[in-house]
Design an enzyme around this catalytic site. Structure first.
Site, mmCIF file in Angstrom:
data_model
loop_
_atom_site.group_PDB
_atom_site.id
_atom_site.type_symbol
_atom_site.label_atom_id
_atom_site.label_comp_id
_atom_site.label_asym_id
_atom_site.label_seq_id
_atom_site.Cartn_x
_atom_site.Cartn_y
_atom_site.Cartn_z
ATOM 1 N N THR A 163 0.835 -1.209 0.000
ATOM 2 C CA THR A 163 0.000 0.000 0.000
ATOM 3 C C THR A 163 0.864 1.251 0.000
ATOM 4 O O THR A 163 0.567 2.222 -0.694
ATOM 5 C CB THR A 163 -0.958 -0.002 1.206
ATOM 6 O OG1 THR A 163 -1.790 -1.154 1.120
ATOM 7 C CG2 THR A 163 -1.825 1.250 1.240
ATOM 8 N N CYS A 164 1.931 1.217 0.762
ATOM 9 C CA CYS A 164 2.814 2.382 0.874
ATOM 10 C C CYS A 164 3.446 2.730 -0.476
ATOM 11 O O CYS A 164 3.523 3.896 -0.853
ATOM 12 C CB CYS A 164 3.901 2.124 1.907
ATOM 13 S SG CYS A 164 3.269 1.642 3.525
ATOM 14 N N SER A 165 3.884 1.710 -1.207
ATOM 15 C CA SER A 165 4.555 1.920 -2.491
ATOM 16 C C SER A 165 3.596 2.188 -3.638
ATOM 17 O O SER A 165 3.911 2.953 -4.545
ATOM 18 C CB SER A 165 5.407 0.701 -2.841
ATOM 19 O OG SER A 165 6.486 0.573 -1.948
#
Length: 166
Positions: free
Chosen positions: A54-56
């Site tokens: 999700t972060c990337s």
């Protein structure tokens, strides 16, 4: 946990710099939060870890995409903070092509994260102490807004949500 109206705690964050500047060498450099926030309006978003799905795919790219709109609201800097070392944060920033839009700040020992009360223990999953996912707007070191995600969610700390708070 830190709350709206409170001053950020001082801590040291680390940034891997790809270019030498006055007073900063290429590689990891230490910065005191207290000095970085003085007289500035900053959006800080934090996440559990570099190179995570999700972060990337969404969190960091959203801030890169919304950079101009966020800056137009008077924001001086956008920070991404994660409990990772500055080498990892630097590599991740290069991988995501953040350029100078987002400062990728490592909190490798979770000093800043712990002082905020935002630590998240993922030891049983092999990840150690991490940061919860959140976003805040800080003016001259004082928290003006804070959006903390529920566990496993990505609904309130994204760039579009922060834009509505500016």
């Amino acid at each position: 946990m830190i709350a709206v109206g409170q001053k950020l705690p001082n801590a040291t964050l680390y940034e891997f710099l790809n270019e030498e500047t006055e007073g900063c060498s290429i590689g990891p450099n230490a910065f005191e939060v207290e000095k970085l926030v003085a007289g500035k309006k900053i959006v800080i978003f934090a996440l559990p870890g570099a190179f995570t799905p999700t972060c990337s795919a969404q969190h960091v790219p959203g801030y890169v995409a919304q950079f101009d709109a966020i800056k137009a609201k008077g924001v001086d800097e956008i920070w991404c903070v994660s409990v990772n070392d500055p080498f990892v944060m630097g590599a991740w920033g290069r991988d995501l092509n953040v350029g100078k839009k987002v400062r990728m700040l490592g909190d490798g020992s979770a000093e800043f994260t712990s002082k905020l009360g935002m630590e998240f223990d993922l030891t049983k999953r092999g990840l150690g102490i991490r940061s919860q996912r959140y976003a805040m707007v800080v003016e001259n070191g004082v928290v003006k807004s804070l959006s903390l995600e529920a566990p496993g969610k990505f609904e309130v700390s994204d760039a579009a949500s922060v834009l509505k708070q500016l």
